[in-house]
Design a protein around this motif. Structure first.
Motif, PDB file in Angstrom:
ATOM      1  N   VAL A 205       7.907   7.137 -13.850  1.00 39.09           N
ATOM      2  CA  VAL A 205       6.678   8.506 -14.345  1.00 39.09           C
ATOM      3  C   VAL A 205       5.816   7.562 -15.030  1.00 39.09           C
ATOM      4  CG1 VAL A 205       8.726   9.902 -14.333  1.00 39.09           C
ATOM      5  CG2 VAL A 205       8.675   8.373 -16.367  1.00 39.09           C
ATOM      6  N   LEU A 206       5.910   6.305 -15.541  1.00 37.27           N
ATOM      7  CA  LEU A 206       4.718   5.682 -16.254  1.00 37.27           C
ATOM      8  C   LEU A 206       3.581   5.360 -15.324  1.00 37.27           C
ATOM      9  CD1 LEU A 206       7.047   3.564 -18.784  1.00 37.27           C
ATOM     10  CD2 LEU A 206       5.607   5.406 -19.483  1.00 37.27           C
ATOM     11  N   THR A 207       4.001   4.910 -14.236  1.00 37.37           N
ATOM     12  CA  THR A 207       3.133   4.497 -13.294  1.00 37.37           C
ATOM     13  C   THR A 207       2.440   5.461 -12.545  1.00 37.37           C
ATOM     14  OG1 THR A 207       4.598   2.624 -12.711  1.00 37.37           O
ATOM     15  CG2 THR A 207       2.634   2.590 -11.248  1.00 37.37           C
ATOM     16  N   ALA A 208       3.088   6.467 -12.269  1.00 36.84           N
ATOM     17  CA  ALA A 208       2.316   7.708 -11.261  1.00 36.84           C
ATOM     18  C   ALA A 208       0.988   7.870 -12.110  1.00 36.84           C
ATOM     19  CB  ALA A 208       3.247   8.838 -11.940  1.00 36.84           C
ATOM     20  N   PRO A 209       0.408   8.240 -13.274  1.00 37.34           N
ATOM     21  CA  PRO A 209      -0.622   8.170 -13.642  1.00 37.34           C
ATOM     22  C   PRO A 209      -1.923   7.430 -13.220  1.00 37.34           C
ATOM     23  CG  PRO A 209       0.646   9.123 -15.552  1.00 37.34           C
ATOM     24  CD  PRO A 209       1.321   8.130 -14.516  1.00 37.34           C
ATOM     25  N   VAL A 210      -1.097   6.121 -13.094  1.00 39.24           N
ATOM     26  CA  VAL A 210      -2.044   5.102 -12.655  1.00 39.24           C
ATOM     27  C   VAL A 210      -2.399   5.106 -11.160  1.00 39.24           C
ATOM     28  CG1 VAL A 210      -2.419   2.653 -12.653  1.00 39.24           C
ATOM     29  CG2 VAL A 210      -1.604   3.631 -14.406  1.00 39.24           C
ATOM     30  N   ASN A 211      -1.162   5.523 -10.296  1.00 42.78           N
ATOM     31  CA  ASN A 211      -1.193   5.347  -9.092  1.00 42.78           C
ATOM     32  C   ASN A 211      -1.952   6.653  -8.518  1.00 42.78           C
ATOM     33  OD1 ASN A 211       0.045   2.905  -8.658  1.00 42.78           O
ATOM     34  ND2 ASN A 211       2.356   4.007  -8.658  1.00 42.78           N
ATOM     35  N   VAL A 212      -1.956   7.694  -9.232  1.00 41.49           N
ATOM     36  CA  VAL A 212      -2.476   8.953  -9.010  1.00 41.49           C
ATOM     37  C   VAL A 212      -1.786   9.812  -8.063  1.00 41.49           C
ATOM     38  CG1 VAL A 212      -4.407  10.263  -8.207  1.00 41.49           C
ATOM     39  CG2 VAL A 212      -4.938   8.151  -9.541  1.00 41.49           C
ATOM     40  N   SER A 213      -1.113   9.295  -6.847  1.00 41.67           N
ATOM     41  CA  SER A 213      -0.568   9.924  -5.845  1.00 41.67           C
ATOM     42  C   SER A 213       0.893   9.657  -5.774  1.00 41.67           C
ATOM     43  CB  SER A 213      -1.261   9.843  -4.461  1.00 41.67           C
ATOM     44  OG  SER A 213      -1.143   8.582  -4.313  1.00 41.67           O
ATOM     45  N   VAL A 214       1.585  10.531  -5.428  1.00 42.10           N
ATOM     46  CA  VAL A 214       2.827  10.360  -5.190  1.00 42.10           C
ATOM     47  C   VAL A 214       3.503  10.892  -3.574  1.00 42.10           C
ATOM     48  CG1 VAL A 214       3.624  10.601  -7.798  1.00 42.10           C
ATOM     49  CG2 VAL A 214       3.642  12.542  -6.117  1.00 42.10           C
ATOM     50  N   TYR A 215       4.386  10.227  -3.233  1.00 43.63           N
ATOM     51  CA  TYR A 215       4.787  10.627  -1.682  1.00 43.63           C
ATOM     52  C   TYR A 215       6.369  10.088  -1.652  1.00 43.63           C
ATOM     53  CZ  TYR A 215       3.755   5.702  -0.538  1.00 43.63           C
ATOM     54  OH  TYR A 215       3.826   4.233  -0.635  1.00 43.63           O
ATOM     55  N   GLY A 216       7.075  10.742  -0.554  1.00 46.01           N
ATOM     56  CA  GLY A 216       8.396  10.308  -0.255  1.00 46.01           C
ATOM     57  C   GLY A 216       9.011   8.978  -0.127  1.00 46.01           C
ATOM     58  N   GLY A 217       8.129   8.114   0.507  1.00 48.53           N
ATOM     59  CA  GLY A 217       8.449   6.798   0.952  1.00 48.53           C
ATOM     60  C   GLY A 217       7.665   5.839  -0.174  1.00 48.53           C
ATOM     61  N   MET A 218       7.488   6.156  -1.258  1.00 49.47           N
ATOM     62  CA  MET A 218       6.910   5.411  -2.185  1.00 49.47           C
ATOM     63  C   MET A 218       7.693   4.263  -2.759  1.00 49.47           C
ATOM     64  SD  MET A 218       6.211   7.893  -5.245  1.00 49.47           S
ATOM     65  CE  MET A 218       5.433   6.563  -6.616  1.00 49.47           C
ATOM     66  N   GLY A 219       9.024   4.484  -2.809  1.00 52.93           N
ATOM     67  CA  GLY A 219      10.266   3.656  -3.185  1.00 52.93           C
ATOM     68  C   GLY A 219      10.231   2.582  -2.354  1.00 52.93           C
ATOM     69  N   GLU A 220      10.164   2.412  -0.993  1.00 52.43           N
ATOM     70  CA  GLU A 220      10.188   1.440  -0.247  1.00 52.43           C
ATOM     71  C   GLU A 220       9.569  -0.019  -0.615  1.00 52.43           C
ATOM     72  OE1 GLU A 220       9.144   2.449   3.914  1.00 52.43           O
ATOM     73  OE2 GLU A 220      11.438   3.464   4.068  1.00 52.43           O
ATOM     74  N   LEU A 221       8.291   0.177  -0.923  1.00 54.64           N
ATOM     75  CA  LEU A 221       7.625  -0.969  -1.368  1.00 54.64           C
ATOM     76  C   LEU A 221       8.049  -1.367  -2.808  1.00 54.64           C
ATOM     77  CD1 LEU A 221       5.114  -2.607  -0.907  1.00 54.64           C
ATOM     78  CD2 LEU A 221       3.652  -0.934  -2.025  1.00 54.64           C
ATOM     79  N   ILE A 222       8.292  -0.662  -3.647  1.00 51.67           N
ATOM     80  CA  ILE A 222       9.026  -1.059  -4.927  1.00 51.67           C
ATOM     81  C   ILE A 222      10.300  -1.939  -4.701  1.00 51.67           C
ATOM     82  CG2 ILE A 222       9.814  -0.076  -6.967  1.00 51.67           C
ATOM     83  CD1 ILE A 222       7.012  -0.141  -7.181  1.00 51.67           C
ATOM     84  N   THR A 223      11.006  -1.444  -3.947  1.00 50.98           N
ATOM     85  CA  THR A 223      12.212  -2.109  -3.462  1.00 50.98           C
ATOM     86  C   THR A 223      12.009  -3.562  -3.040  1.00 50.98           C
ATOM     87  OG1 THR A 223      13.416  -0.366  -3.012  1.00 50.98           O
ATOM     88  CG2 THR A 223      14.369  -2.233  -2.238  1.00 50.98           C
ATOM     89  N   PHE A 224      11.060  -3.751  -2.030  1.00 47.53           N
ATOM     90  CA  PHE A 224      10.699  -5.119  -1.591  1.00 47.53           C
ATOM     91  C   PHE A 224       9.909  -6.085  -2.504  1.00 47.53           C
ATOM     92  CE2 PHE A 224      11.619  -2.602   2.199  1.00 47.53           C
ATOM     93  CZ  PHE A 224      12.780  -3.528   2.853  1.00 47.53           C
ATOM     94  N   LYS A 225       9.248  -5.078  -3.468  1.00 51.58           N
ATOM     95  CA  LYS A 225       8.684  -6.070  -4.448  1.00 51.58           C
ATOM     96  C   LYS A 225       9.694  -6.582  -5.478  1.00 51.58           C
ATOM     97  CE  LYS A 225       3.903  -4.154  -4.539  1.00 51.58           C
ATOM     98  NZ  LYS A 225       3.166  -5.549  -4.414  1.00 51.58           N
ATOM     99  N   THR A 226      10.817  -5.666  -5.770  1.00 49.59           N
ATOM    100  CA  THR A 226      11.567  -5.860  -6.654  1.00 49.59           C
ATOM    101  C   THR A 226      12.615  -7.407  -6.238  1.00 49.59           C
ATOM    102  OG1 THR A 226      11.580  -3.641  -7.635  1.00 49.59           O
ATOM    103  CG2 THR A 226      13.555  -5.222  -8.167  1.00 49.59           C
ATOM    104  N   LEU A 227      12.796  -7.358  -5.079  1.00 51.08           N
ATOM    105  CA  LEU A 227      13.642  -8.326  -4.525  1.00 51.08           C
ATOM    106  C   LEU A 227      13.409  -9.590  -4.750  1.00 51.08           C
ATOM    107  CD1 LEU A 227      14.942  -6.645  -1.164  1.00 51.08           C
ATOM    108  CD2 LEU A 227      16.421  -7.130  -3.131  1.00 51.08           C
ATOM    109  N   PRO A 228      12.097 -10.116  -4.556  1.00 53.02           N
ATOM    110  CA  PRO A 228      11.657 -11.231  -5.079  1.00 53.02           C
ATOM    111  C   PRO A 228      11.785 -11.752  -6.477  1.00 53.02           C
ATOM    112  CG  PRO A 228      10.150 -10.291  -3.525  1.00 53.02           C
ATOM    113  CD  PRO A 228      11.053  -9.526  -3.834  1.00 53.02           C
TER     114      PRO A 228
END
Length: 290
Positions: A205-228
């Motif tokens: 919710v903090l990042t949403a205004p910066v990203n501007v758009s939201v969509y159902g698959g947005m969590g996948e990229l965050i998961t793969f960024k978090t793992l490293p």
């Protein structure tokens, strides 16, 4: 040239702050449950959609939408925690991987089914520019950095002084001994999971205004960024996670500027490989959890 580099470092700190809030939840979950939560990015997505829904359909102010997004995600985490996460405590690693991947698919496709697969415009947040020390940043980006610092200071105080925090540290170090002395390991695992999911939602919710758009698959990229990040920081090491998140955020910002935006998403695993070649256990010891 120097000004541009500093500007990108500042932007990297903002990105690193976002990653840090998400990753600290995942690393705490790993520390207690001994399982990597492959559905962690979906709680980031759920928090964002909760806030978007509150603004879009009820015309609520952004601060209220933030609370609604985090609370709604926490409620879902209670259900998932009771039916899934508590049951994988002490289970083989493969069980945790398959269970959390299944949860990720269910959550993602449920959101797509309910709200559709198209991109949605997020209209909340504070986007007015502010100039500090010669650098211009949106108010939302400054808010992200401040909240990140508050979160980590709060977590440090919690795990050091609170009863729950001490129990979490104990379970992360030795589950069997905790069970012997009467600590309810499943209860601690559940609340750690809820806290981790809530932090992921807060980041969303903090990042949403910066990203501007939201969509159902947005969590996948965050998961793969978090793992490293959690691997570089030492699996289960909260302080190491914060440092690793900042390294990744700054590296991504510099690569996007001087190499190419298309290479930004490869930085995480490239940085991970370089770190593991130097320190196979990550930048910080996994034994120093919390």
């Amino acid at each position: 040239m120097f000004y541009t580099i500093i500007e990108q470092v500042v932007n990297g700190i903002v990105s690193g702050s976002v990653y840090a809030i998400v990753a600290v939840g995942m690393t705490m979950i790993f520390g207690v449950l001994r399982a990597i939560n492959f559905a962690h990015g979906e709680y980031y997505m759920l928090g964002t959609f909760g806030a978007w829904f509150a603004i879009e359909y009820f015309d609520l102010p952004y601060p209220v939408a933030v609370v609604i997004g985090v609370v709604a995600t926490a409620v879902i985490a209670v259900v998932v925690g009771n039916f899934v996460m508590q049951r994988i405590v002490g289970a083989p690693a493969e069980a945790g991987v398959l269970a959390t991947l299944g949860v990720a698919l269910i959550l993602q496709n449920t959101v797509i089914l309910v709200f559709g697969g198209s991109y949605k415009f997020f209209s909340g947040g504070y986007i007015e520019p502010v100039t500090l020390f010669g650098f211009t940043l949106a108010e939302q980006r400054i808010l992200i950095i401040i909240v990140s610092l508050i979160v980590f200071v709060g977590l440090e105080l919690m795990v050091t002084y609170s009863r729950m925090g001490k129990a979490m540290r104990a379970v992360s170090q030795n589950i069997e001994c905790c069970a012997v002395v009467g600590i309810d390991v499943r209860h601690i695992a559940l609340w750690t999971f809820i806290l981790g999911a809530g932090l992921a939602a807060l980041s969303g919710v903090l990042t949403a205004p910066v990203n501007v758009s939201v969509y159902g698959g947005m969590g996948e990229l965050i998961t793969f960024k978090t793992l490293p990040i959690i691997i570089m920081g030492g699996l289960g090491n909260v302080r190491g996670t914060f440092v690793a998140a900042m390294i990744l955020g700054i590296a991504e910002s510099l690569v996007a500027t001087y190499v190419g935006l298309q290479f930004r998403d490869t930085v995480g695993f490239a940085t991970l490989m370089l770190v593991l070649m130097w320190r196979p256990h990550g930048l910080f010891s996994a034994q120093a959890r919390f």
